[in-house]
Design a protein around this motif. Structure first.
Motif, short mmCIF file in Angstrom:
data_model
loop_
_atom_site.label_atom_id
_atom_site.label_comp_id
_atom_site.label_asym_id
_atom_site.label_seq_id
_atom_site.Cartn_x
_atom_site.Cartn_y
_atom_site.Cartn_z
N SER A 170 0.81 -1.21 0.00
CA SER A 170 0.00 0.00 0.00
C SER A 170 0.84 1.26 0.00
N ALA A 171 1.98 1.26 0.72
CA ALA A 171 2.90 2.39 0.73
C ALA A 171 4.09 2.07 -0.17
N VAL A 172 4.42 2.98 -1.06
CA VAL A 172 5.57 2.78 -1.94
C VAL A 172 6.55 3.92 -1.69
N VAL A 173 7.79 3.54 -1.36
CA VAL A 173 8.81 4.49 -0.96
C VAL A 173 9.82 4.66 -2.10
N PHE A 174 10.01 5.89 -2.53
CA PHE A 174 11.03 6.21 -3.52
C PHE A 174 12.20 6.86 -2.77
N THR A 175 13.30 6.13 -2.67
CA THR A 175 14.50 6.62 -2.01
C THR A 175 15.47 7.06 -3.09
N LEU A 176 15.70 8.37 -3.20
CA LEU A 176 16.42 8.93 -4.34
C LEU A 176 17.65 9.70 -3.86
N PRO A 177 18.79 9.00 -3.75
CA PRO A 177 20.01 9.68 -3.33
C PRO A 177 20.51 10.64 -4.41
N ILE A 178 21.06 11.75 -3.95
CA ILE A 178 21.69 12.69 -4.87
C ILE A 178 23.07 12.14 -5.22
N PRO A 179 23.40 12.03 -6.49
CA PRO A 179 24.67 11.39 -6.89
C PRO A 179 25.87 12.02 -6.21
N SER A 180 26.76 11.15 -5.72
CA SER A 180 27.97 11.61 -5.04
C SER A 180 29.21 11.11 -5.77
N ASP A 181 29.59 9.86 -5.52
CA ASP A 181 30.81 9.34 -6.15
C ASP A 181 30.51 8.25 -7.18
N THR A 182 29.23 8.07 -7.52
CA THR A 182 28.83 7.07 -8.52
C THR A 182 27.80 7.70 -9.45
N ALA A 183 28.00 7.54 -10.73
CA ALA A 183 27.04 8.10 -11.68
C ALA A 183 25.70 7.37 -11.57
N PRO A 184 24.59 8.08 -11.60
CA PRO A 184 23.28 7.43 -11.46
C PRO A 184 22.84 6.77 -12.76
N TYR A 185 21.85 5.91 -12.63
CA TYR A 185 21.18 5.37 -13.82
C TYR A 185 20.41 6.51 -14.48
N THR A 186 20.51 6.62 -15.80
CA THR A 186 19.76 7.65 -16.52
C THR A 186 18.36 7.13 -16.80
N GLN A 187 17.38 7.63 -16.05
CA GLN A 187 16.00 7.21 -16.23
C GLN A 187 15.31 8.16 -17.21
N SER A 188 15.15 7.70 -18.43
CA SER A 188 14.51 8.52 -19.46
C SER A 188 13.05 8.12 -19.61
N TYR A 189 12.30 9.01 -20.26
CA TYR A 189 10.87 8.81 -20.44
C TYR A 189 10.48 9.07 -21.88
N THR A 190 9.37 8.48 -22.29
CA THR A 190 8.72 8.84 -23.55
C THR A 190 7.55 9.75 -23.22
#
Length: 360
Positions: A107-127
């Motif tokens: 029922s609860a969905v948690v989005f934990t979104l760290p701000i990039p530090s020493d590792t490049a993030p996954y590029t989440q693109s959209y259409t």
């Protein structure tokens, strides 16, 4: 014959891509106002000396590009996570896209979104598909963020605006129709007055040292990722092949009552203006709650938490709000060597159910 277009019949639909640049078919609508896709293809007029004043109309298009602007909209617990992921926040590998389900039946969905530090993030693109129901729809693939601004003012809704970019603008199909009938997701507006703030010296951890209620009147947070679109000579395409993440800037401001309130007030020997003069790093938590999440466990209410290590960069000269004295402080958020576990901070958004735009 169909009549002319109507502004109120325009809409945008979004869906997360499984592979960057491989278009998918959006169904869920963006709840808010937005500009329509902006075709930024580069047109070059060829300069020639052929014995004619002004030359000829010979042209070529060396590259394609797309942009889209989301003007100020009320921020919602449901749609804010996707905007943040577009701007480079999240974990490598894209594992954050659907969020983490908690509680009975997720029922609860948690989005934990760290701000990039020493590792490049996954590029989440959209259409994205945008246009008018009975006239024409256009699509952008590989849609990612250029800059996002969140604003909150007591007594108002939190707002969000964003500048986005993508590979190209083209008709959705030969008929120029939307891929799916649009579906409206349920959303809840984040109300600025439901916030709680914490400011503490580094080393104490986020969420300790609650700011005395009544000190903070308003604020703003700007997130500016640095995606470099790479146009290659070997891809066979005029649009960028890959957008490479090269960094991210985080800055913001808080409007405080100009009063002495211990360490949390603007004034006084231990106040925030003095902490600016002494350049003391702090851990800032800004937290907002919303409606109840049925059967939630760790989180029982919709929640937005912004955890940021900050340093004040400037306090403006003393101002006023209809005669009431205020102090506006501007901060930056970067890595702090005394708090390595904090990294560059994390944004956590909790909503009811997973994202409609997730593309799963």
């Amino acid at each position: 014959m169909l009549g002319p277009g109507r502004k109120e019949l325009r809409s945008l639909r979004l869906k997360a891509e499984d592979t960057n640049g491989v278009a998918v078919a959006p169904r869920f609508l963006w709840r808010g106002v937005a500009d329509m896709p902006d075709d930024q293809r580069e047109l070059v007029m060829v300069e020639e000396q052929v014995g004619i004043f002004g030359g000829t109309d010979r042209t070529y298009i060396p590259k394609l590009m797309a942009e889209l602007k989301l003007p100020s909209n009320p921020a919602t617990f449901e749609q804010l996570p996707d905007l943040l992921m577009m701007h480079g926040l999240g974990t490598s590998g894209g594992g954050n896209r659907a969020g983490s389900a908690q509680g009975a039946s997720g029922s609860a969905v948690v989005f934990t979104l760290p701000i990039p530090s020493d590792t490049a993030p996954y590029t989440q693109s959209y259409t994205l598909e945008g246009g008018e129901n009975e006239v024409e729809a256009e699509a952008i693939e590989y849609l990612i963020g250029k800059g996002l601004t969140i604003t909150f003012v007591g007594g108002e809704a939190m707002t969000v605006e964003a500048d986005l970019m993508g590979r190209q603008v083209q008709r959705t199909n030969n008929a120029g129709t939307f891929s799916n009938v649009g579906t409206l997701p349920a959303v809840e507006t984040i109300l600025a007055s439901r916030g709680t703030f914490y400011l503490t010296p580094v080393g104490s951890g986020f969420g300790t040292g609650q700011v005395t209620v009544g000190n903070i009147l308003a604020g703003q947070l700007k997130i500016t990722p640095k995606f470099e679109p790479k146009f290659t000579a070997d891809s066979g395409q005029l649009y960028f092949h890959t957008a490479v993440f090269t960094g991210i800037d985080i800055e913001g401001e808080l409007t405080l009552e100009h009063q002495i309130s211990g360490t949390y007030g603007a004034a006084g020997t231990t106040g925030q203006k003095n902490k600016w003069r002494e350049q003391l790093p702090q851990l800032l938590r800004m937290q907002w709650t919303g409606g109840t999440i049925p059967l939630g466990t760790t989180y029982q209410r919709k929640t937005a938490i912004f955890d940021l290590p900050i340093k004040w960069q400037k306090f403006d000269p003393l101002g006023d709000q209809n005669g009431n004295s205020i102090a506006v402080g501007k901060f930056i958020s970067k890595y702090n060597e005394s708090t390595p576990a904090a990294g560059r901070g994390t944004i956590t958004i909790v909503r009811h159910g997973t994202s409609e735009f997730a593309g799963a």
